[in-house]
Write a protein that holds these residues in place. Structure first.
Motif, short mmCIF file in Angstrom:
data_model
loop_
_atom_site.label_atom_id
_atom_site.label_comp_id
_atom_site.label_asym_id
_atom_site.label_seq_id
_atom_site.Cartn_x
_atom_site.Cartn_y
_atom_site.Cartn_z
N ALA A 238 2.29 5.06 11.93
CA ALA A 238 1.17 4.19 11.65
C ALA A 238 0.25 3.98 13.18
N ARG B 157 6.80 9.33 9.19
CA ARG B 157 5.55 9.16 9.24
C ARG B 157 4.86 7.95 10.24
N LYS C 98 -4.35 10.89 -0.67
CA LYS C 98 -3.29 9.63 -0.93
C LYS C 98 -1.81 10.09 -0.70
N CYS D 237 2.84 -1.05 7.22
CA CYS D 237 2.99 0.37 6.77
C CYS D 237 4.13 1.14 7.77
N ARG E 16 1.68 10.96 4.47
CA ARG E 16 0.74 11.04 5.25
C ARG E 16 0.97 10.08 6.56
N ASP E 17 0.47 10.24 7.79
CA ASP E 17 0.35 9.21 8.81
C ASP E 17 -0.93 8.28 8.28
N ARG E 18 -0.81 6.96 8.65
CA ARG E 18 -1.88 5.92 8.29
C ARG E 18 -2.65 5.91 9.50
N SER F 168 0.98 -1.25 -0.10
CA SER F 168 -0.13 -0.03 -0.07
C SER F 168 0.67 1.17 0.13
N ALA F 169 2.04 1.19 0.37
CA ALA F 169 3.16 2.18 0.51
C ALA F 169 3.93 2.05 -0.87
N ILE G 252 -5.21 2.85 10.61
CA ILE G 252 -5.90 1.75 10.16
C ILE G 252 -6.99 1.37 11.30
N ASP H 205 -7.29 3.89 5.04
CA ASP H 205 -5.98 3.39 4.57
C ASP H 205 -5.76 1.79 4.62
#
Lengths: 311, 282
Positions: B147, B145, B62, B134, B66-68, A67-68, B70, B118
């Motif tokens: 997660a 960043r 997108k 991530c 960015r910080d993710r 995804s990254a 979940i 995400d």
């Protein structure tokens, strides 16, 4: 003298070749020595992630990396990929994240470890997942060539490799290998034999036996089961009028299933499926297993005769 | 970024959470289906996280750096959608598409359908592993960043959660920040009846995680908890904030009521909820 090699070695070599791409990462579940990802690990430890003996976690770590923008190659035994089926389904295939899963030691050909290690359903289960490309190459050259094409695929894949050595068919022919395109190894007009993986060389032997009986067999290496090469199947039907599939996999849902599905929706023709007869394996040497499971060359030749008789 | 969040007052975050609670109840009432209980228990945490910590760009969802976030307990999607609307990732009109054919607000959060999501969740036990991926990607990118992953307490019964817990600590993923919504109720019943949890903080500590417990509805404690997750001294490995919450928190008849894990209010109950949330006169 035919060179002998294991498809898993082709996978390991391809990972090394792909390392120039900084987005390629390798995930392991304590079987890197077996699946042959260890060569990448030794050369690029900073891009190799040990997930311990935890296949479910491994698949989704791969999804997160994909995804990254990374291109994860995760491998374990074919049988243990099945443990992470729902992770592959919900976390990889559903969001269409390009995680490339390799299951080594597939099929009864794996041998003496016995039935717990002989995956005979991996191709079937992964074939049911939307977005997932499914492959089972027959030699180290084609395994390497197919693996090298995966970073450009842009969608997830499952590839089965085998533990034991088989005859190398494609030395110097790397450029002929293309995901989704079956390869005619030998032309013929009485029957078409479509095989994958370790049974491709058995299919060639079967064609030789048939030739001695005056039967002309066309032999195809269908290294990609999904998407199946429907154009080639149609051509074989037109040319031969009867087909045989051969795989070291349950006759339910694998190569035989994929070809049958294509036939019933397009050009019906007699089809005989050589494969594991919906039973589990047992401990034995590779060549012994092909006999016990009734999937060696003589069984393929006999199936060809049956298919011809049904024309 | 240090200290930036201090400019947002506690009262403002609480008001944001109140508005989200209104939207959560409306979404589930309109759809006559969904998961209000876990959305209401998580919402104060989500409001504080998004209002004061998440480095995101709603107009560029997108954005690579960015910080993710979940939401591993992906059924608690109304809470997530309400926050995404508050932040401007989606419109408040989009919230009407919850569980509706073709809507961005799918039944469970889905990265293919909704901007700002995400990870496609809905199957429990998966988000922590994905967040770990991530976090590794961020390290490979040499990016700062983070997660953030929210898990549920019932979800911890999934074995794969502990595969990820072990692996994240082994790899010393200091950029992986987990919030546990400890609301004590799962689908069928109270967690304690379904599968006893014993000492949850001890479990995570023994796996090598930094652990802190807070009241997940006390906004001052929530902010302290988020400070803990971001603290430099906790960047040696993964951290988990165990937030004690009330399932259905904020709506009297839903609170600590297992029936509202996955059920919608009827018309009378909906009106009562709007009164309790200050949206309607008694």
């Amino acid at each position: 003298m035919t060179r002998m090699a294991a498809t898993r070695d082709g996978y390991g070599q391809a990972l090394l070749d792909l390392a120039d791409n900084p987005k390629v990462v390798v995930l392991e579940a304590d079987l890197g020595k077996s699946t042959k990802s260890l060569h990448f690990r030794k050369a690029h430890p900073e891009r190799t992630v040990s997930c311990g003996i935890g296949e479910q976690n491994m698949l989704l770590v791969g999804a997160g990396l994909a995804s990254a923008g990374y291109i994860p190659f995760a491998s374990t035994f074919a049988i243990f990929t099945e443990r992470a089926f729902e992770q592959m389904r919900n976390g990889v295939a559903r969001p269409n994240l390009p995680v490339h899963l390799c299951g080594s030691h597939g099929g009864t050909h794996t041998g003496t470890d016995g039935s717990s290690a002989q995956s005979i359903e991996d191709l079937a289960v992964f074939r049911t997942l939307p977005n997932v490309v499914v492959m089972h190459p027959c030699d180290d050259v084609s395994t390497r060539a197919l693996t090298m094409q995966l970073p450009a695929l842009g969608q997830p894949s499952y590839m089965r490799t085998a533990r034991n050595k088989t005859p190398v068919l494609y030395d110097g022919r790397e450029n002929e290998i293309q995901i989704g395109k079956g390869i005619v190894l030998q032309d013929g007009h009485d029957v078409g034999i479509i095989a994958c993986g370790v049974l491709v060389s058995e299919a060639i032997k079967a064609a030789e036996q048939l030739a001695s009986q005056g039967i002309s067999a066309c032999v195809v290496d269908m290294h990609t089961l999904k998407p199946i090469d429907g154009d080639l199947i149609d051509k074989l039907v037109a040319q031969c009028g009867a087909l045989v599939t051969a795989e070291d996999h349950n006759i339910i849902g694998g190569l035989g299933g994929a070809v049958a599905e294509h036939l019933v929706s397009n050009t019906p023709a007699p089809l005989e499926r050589v494969g594991v007869q919906d039973r589990f394996g047992e401990s034995g040497q590779s060549d012994e297993m092909l006999e016990v499971m009734q999937i060696s060359a003589p069984y393929i030749a006999a199936a060809a005769q049956r298919a011809i008789n049904r024309k | 970024m240090a200290g930036e969040h201090m400019s947002v007052r506690i009262e403002e975050i609480e008001e944001m959470a109140r508005k989200c609670r209104v939207e959560i109840v409306k979404m589930v009432y309109r759809a006559q289906a969904g998961h209000p209980g876990g959305s209401l228990s998580e919402i104060d945490l989500l409001a504080a996280l998004y209002a004061t910590r998440m480095r995101v760009r709603p107009d560029d969802p997108k954005w690579a750096d960015r910080d993710r976030f979940i939401l591993s307990k992906g059924h608690a999607s109304p809470g997530m959608y309400a926050i995404l609307a508050e932040m401007g990732f989606i419109s408040h009109e989009d919230l009407k598409s919850y569980r509706v054919l073709g809507g961005v607000c799918q039944g469970h959060v889905d990265m293919k359908w909704c901007p700002g999501v995400d990870f496609s969740a809905g199957s429990l036990g998966m988000g922590l592993s994905f967040g770990m991926g991530c976090a590794i990607a961020a390290k490979l990118d040499k990016s700062d960043r983070r997660a953030f992953v929210m898990i549920g307490d019932g979800e911890m019964q999934e074995g794969s959660v502990w595969e990820a817990a072990m692996a994240a600590a082994h790899h010393e993923l200091g950029n992986l920040k987990v919030i546990l919504d400890r609301n004590r109720i799962q689908n069928d019943d109270f967690c304690e009846a379904q599968m006893r949890m014993f000492d949850i903080p001890a479990k995570w500590r023994s796996f090598g995680w930094n652990v802190k417990e807070i009241d997940g509805h006390n906004m001052t404690e929530v902010m302290e908890g988020l400070d803990f997750l971001e603290a430099e001294e906790n960047s040696n490995g993964p951290s988990i904030l165990i937030a004690h919450t009330i399932k259905g928190g904020g709506i009297s008849y839903m609170e600590n009521n297992p029936s509202f894990h996955g059920a919608a209010p009827n018309e009378e109950q909906f009106k009562l909820a709007m009164i309790e949330l200050g949206e309607a006169e008694a």
